[in-house]
Design a protein around this motif. Structure first.
Motif, short mmCIF file in Angstrom:
data_model
loop_
_atom_site.label_atom_id
_atom_site.label_comp_id
_atom_site.label_asym_id
_atom_site.label_seq_id
_atom_site.Cartn_x
_atom_site.Cartn_y
_atom_site.Cartn_z
N ARG A 208 0.77 -39.01 29.71
CA ARG A 208 1.00 -37.60 29.40
C ARG A 208 2.49 -37.31 29.43
NH1 ARG A 208 -1.23 -32.50 29.32
NH2 ARG A 208 -3.32 -33.40 29.40
N SER A 209 2.95 -36.51 28.49
CA SER A 209 4.36 -36.15 28.42
C SER A 209 4.73 -35.27 29.61
CB SER A 209 4.65 -35.41 27.11
OG SER A 209 6.00 -35.02 27.05
N LEU A 210 5.83 -35.63 30.27
CA LEU A 210 6.26 -34.93 31.48
C LEU A 210 7.71 -34.52 31.36
CD1 LEU A 210 4.72 -37.31 34.17
CD2 LEU A 210 3.73 -35.19 33.28
N GLN A 211 8.09 -33.63 32.22
CA GLN A 211 9.49 -33.23 32.32
C GLN A 211 10.23 -34.21 33.23
OE1 GLN A 211 9.49 -29.22 33.80
NE2 GLN A 211 8.46 -28.38 32.00
N GLU A 212 11.48 -34.33 32.99
CA GLU A 212 12.30 -35.19 33.87
C GLU A 212 12.52 -34.48 35.21
OE1 GLU A 212 15.89 -36.18 31.86
OE2 GLU A 212 14.87 -37.40 30.34
N PRO A 213 12.53 -35.19 36.31
CA PRO A 213 12.48 -36.65 36.48
C PRO A 213 11.10 -37.15 36.88
CG PRO A 213 13.28 -35.66 38.49
CD PRO A 213 12.90 -34.52 37.58
N TYR A 214 10.03 -36.40 36.58
CA TYR A 214 8.69 -36.75 37.05
C TYR A 214 8.11 -37.91 36.24
CZ TYR A 214 9.37 -32.09 38.97
OH TYR A 214 9.89 -31.00 39.61
N ILE A 215 7.29 -38.71 36.95
CA ILE A 215 6.65 -39.86 36.30
C ILE A 215 5.13 -39.88 36.55
CG2 ILE A 215 8.73 -41.28 36.36
CD1 ILE A 215 7.59 -42.68 38.83
N HIS A 216 4.61 -38.88 37.29
CA HIS A 216 3.17 -38.78 37.53
C HIS A 216 2.74 -37.35 37.19
CE1 HIS A 216 3.65 -42.57 39.64
NE2 HIS A 216 4.47 -42.00 40.50
N CYS A 217 1.64 -37.23 36.46
CA CYS A 217 1.16 -35.90 36.09
C CYS A 217 0.17 -35.33 37.09
CB CYS A 217 0.52 -35.94 34.70
SG CYS A 217 -1.09 -36.77 34.64
N SER A 218 -0.33 -36.13 38.00
CA SER A 218 -1.30 -35.67 38.98
C SER A 218 -1.22 -36.54 40.23
CB SER A 218 -2.71 -35.70 38.41
OG SER A 218 -3.12 -37.03 38.16
#
Length: 243
Positions: A116-126
């Protein structure tokens, strides 16, 4: 070999929320929106009496998915690198994966588990995506789990009024429970009808928001006053003369 998912975390994934509670199936506002970490089960607000000394976390609903406040999860597990969203001025985290239908990758960050496309700097959506990532690459969750001996519901959690039979029978002195479909009646005392006409009867009526007590005085009306009030007619309006 590191420890696997703790029991409360597995219950957070598997338990069903926002379904009617089978114990309080006749009560209002009986949706299960609370997780008891000690019992590892979902409960409704009417079950709080039996879990009042346990660790509790509220599950909320956001775009048809279950979420938990980040402030609550941070007391249980490390939520870094998990993208949070804001609901009513509070940051929340999705519990389960939310895979996208379109697998289009452009520039930016993507979830390590469901792309899933995320905002920086996140790498996990849940939270679930991060747990799966840690179990796959780290093989151990213990460095990311936190000890929490006490966890209560947030102050903004609204407990609905108890609509059970116990509260319905909590009558005040000189009060009578009257159904709205039945006519009101007052009992006569030994002093006769004159004392009965001045007796104040408190009526306890059942409403959706709870119980409320209203006072009502019964007064004796003479036949002459009744005839006068019934013969009273509305006067004919008179128009002002034309100029």
């Amino acid at each position: 070999m590191g420890i696997q998912k703790p029991a409360w975390l597995e219950a957070l994934y598997t338990q069903k929320f926002f379904v009617s509670c089978s114990i309080h199936d006749t009560a209002k506002k009986n949706e299960k929106n609370i997780l008891c970490l000690d019992c590892c089960t979902s409960i409704c607000p009417h079950c709080l009496h039996f879990h009042r000394f346990h660790r509790l976390v509220q599950v909320r609903r956001y775009v048809y998915h279950d979420v938990v406040r980040m402030e609550d999860l941070e007391k249980l597990i490390d939520c870094s690198n998990v993208q949070a969203y804001t609901i009513n001025s509070a940051k929340v985290v999705f519990i389960k994966k939310r895979p996208q239908n379109r697998q289009f990758k452009g520039s930016g960050n993507y979830c390590t588990s469901c792309d899933r496309s995320l905002q920086e700097p996140y790498i996990h959506c849940s939270l679930g995506c991060k747990v799966d990532f840690l179990l796959k690459h780290k093989k151990d969750l213990s460095p990311f789990l936190r000890k929490c001996h006490s966890l209560q519901l947030s102050p903004d959690f609204l407990v609905p009024p108890d609509m059970g039979e116990d509260e319905m029978t909590n009558e005040t002195p000189h009060s009578t429970i009257v159904d709205s479909d039945e006519p009101m009646s007052s009992s006569s005392s030994s002093s006769g009808s004159e004392n009965m006409s001045m007796m104040c009867t408190e009526i306890v009526r059942k409403k959706r928001s709870g119980l409320y007590v209203c006072g009502r005085t019964v007064s004796k009306v003479s036949e002459e006053d009744m005839a006068t009030s019934m013969s009273r007619r509305k006067g004919i309006p008179h128009r002002s003369p034309l100029c």
